[in-house]
Design an enzyme around this catalytic site. Structure first.
Site, PDB file in Angstrom:
ATOM      1  N   HIS A   1       3.475  10.597   2.281  1.00  0.00           N
ATOM      2  CA  HIS A   1       3.013  11.581   1.295  1.00  0.00           C
ATOM      3  C   HIS A   1       3.870  12.844   1.272  1.00  0.00           C
ATOM      4  O   HIS A   1       4.082  13.436   0.211  1.00  0.00           O
ATOM      5  CB  HIS A   1       1.553  11.941   1.574  1.00  0.00           C
ATOM      6  CG  HIS A   1       0.616  10.789   1.445  1.00  0.00           C
ATOM      7  ND1 HIS A   1       0.450  10.105   0.266  1.00  0.00           N
ATOM      8  CD2 HIS A   1      -0.192  10.186   2.357  1.00  0.00           C
ATOM      9  CE1 HIS A   1      -0.434   9.132   0.438  1.00  0.00           C
ATOM     10  NE2 HIS A   1      -0.829   9.158   1.693  1.00  0.00           N
TER      11      HIS A   1
ATOM     12  N   HIS B   1       0.832  -1.210   0.000  1.00  0.00           N
ATOM     13  CA  HIS B   1       0.000   0.000   0.000  1.00  0.00           C
ATOM     14  C   HIS B   1       0.858   1.249   0.000  1.00  0.00           C
ATOM     15  O   HIS B   1       0.489   2.261  -0.628  1.00  0.00           O
ATOM     16  CB  HIS B   1      -0.961   0.037   1.185  1.00  0.00           C
ATOM     17  CG  HIS B   1      -1.878   1.210   1.105  1.00  0.00           C
ATOM     18  ND1 HIS B   1      -2.987   1.237   0.277  1.00  0.00           N
ATOM     19  CD2 HIS B   1      -1.819   2.444   1.681  1.00  0.00           C
ATOM     20  CE1 HIS B   1      -3.570   2.418   0.360  1.00  0.00           C
ATOM     21  NE2 HIS B   1      -2.882   3.171   1.202  1.00  0.00           N
TER      22      HIS B   1
END
Length: 333
Positions: A286, A259
């Site tokens: 991120h 993921h």
């Protein structure tokens, strides 16, 4: 300035868009609110464009590095100058990474994405539902060559906050490859290493089904911070100190790291193009992913300015002496 990247067309490989209008509806992972998305075909070289159709007037937001407005546990985009800082801003669209990853995996270069709400629906917490729908509905080739970002020199981004153990780099390669190292202090997640050449042919089986994950001990704190308000066992893997709470268990034995790779692919696609290069990522999320994307965009912009300057110099007054022309060309070389 040296060229680190170049944008190239790949002859014989067409740009693509969705063949039909598609509709998705669900709960926002972080807002907990109803969210819906309509994805429509788009023309050549238009890229991925989001439109907040729930706002009056509607707000158009291009999927590009300069529009990343927040990376707090998800990637959010909004128009700079029009969007206040943070993913909770009125014009922002949150959690775009799973959809962007599915678009990359399905080979979709151009799409118009109408969003009703300020977050993309979580679906099952992976890219699988988006990807399957794209392929079942059909993908249409367009009459133009696909463009790739080719890496010419290594691009390295390190954490500027003192943690030298977190870094991401992009090296030249003819393919798209990811090597990812993960290290969590948990009995089941712990450390791991993933290394694979990834393309639109193996994305579905190897990456798309990997779900986002979280820890039960963090839920109360996250919700107090306005995060994970829509999180559940239907759209995330949830772990307590010793076990996975989802009855069906894992889809991959290393679903957690896959993921992280899924997120990385979606974040990188905010460069506006597919990338040919080898990514080495260590414990990134991120925030670090977006720093790499912005660095790529910066180098692309510098190269474009240099090329434009070079061409302008070459178009200078034909009556100028060769020495003057050469001087102008050298300035932008």
């Amino acid at each position: 300035m040296e060229d680190y990247v170049v944008l190239k067309e790949k002859k014989g490989e067409s740009q693509c868009t969705v063949a039909n209008i598609l509709y998705f509806r669900g709960i926002g992972l972080h807002t907990g609110k109803d969210a819906s998305v309509i994805i429509k075909p788009a023309k050549v070289d238009s890229g991925i464009t989001f439109v907040r159709k729930d706002l009056k007037p509607a707000v158009m937001i291009k999927a590009k590095a300069g529009n990343i407005c927040s990376t707090m546990l998800r990637t959010s985009i909004g128009n700079p100058g029009k969007t206040a800082a943070g993913a909770g801003s009125a014009d922002c669209i949150s959690t775009v990474e799973h959809l962007m990853s599915a678009l990359w995996g399905a080979g979709i270069d151009n799409a118009l994405i109408e969003v009703y709400g300020n977050e993309i629906p979580a679906m099952d917490g992976s890219s699988m539902v988006f990807y399957e729908t794209f392929n079942e509905s059909g993908i249409r080739e367009l009459n133009a060559n696909r463009k790739y970002i080719e890496i010419l020199k290594p691009i390295i981004v390190e954490n500027g906050e003192g943690d030298g153990d977190v870094a991401i780099a992009l090296y030249p390669s003819e393919d798209f490859e990811i090597s990812y190292t993960m290290d969590f202090k948990h009995l089941l997640v712990h450390s791991g290493f993933f290394d694979m050449k990834i393309d639109r042919f193996n994305f579905y089986n190897e990456i798309s089904k990997a779900r986002t994950f979280g820890f039960l001990k963090d839920v109360e704190h996250l919700k107090k911070s306005g995060l994970a308000l829509g999180g559940s066992l239907d759209n995330a893997l949830v772990l307590d100190e010793t076990s996975i709470l989802n009855k069906e268990g894992l889809r991959y034995k290393d679903e957690f790291i896959r993921h992280k790779v899924l997120d990385l692919i979606g974040d990188l696609y905010l460069s506006g193009y597919r990338v040919n290069g080898r990514v080495l990522a260590k414990k990134t999320g991120h925030d670090m992913n977006s720093k790499l994307v912005k660095k790529i965009a910066e180098y692309l912009a510098v190269r474009k300015m240099s090329r434009n300057g070079y061409e302008a110099a070459c178009r200078s007054d034909e009556n100028e002496s060769p020495e003057m022309i050469n001087k102008g060309v050298t300035q932008f070389a």
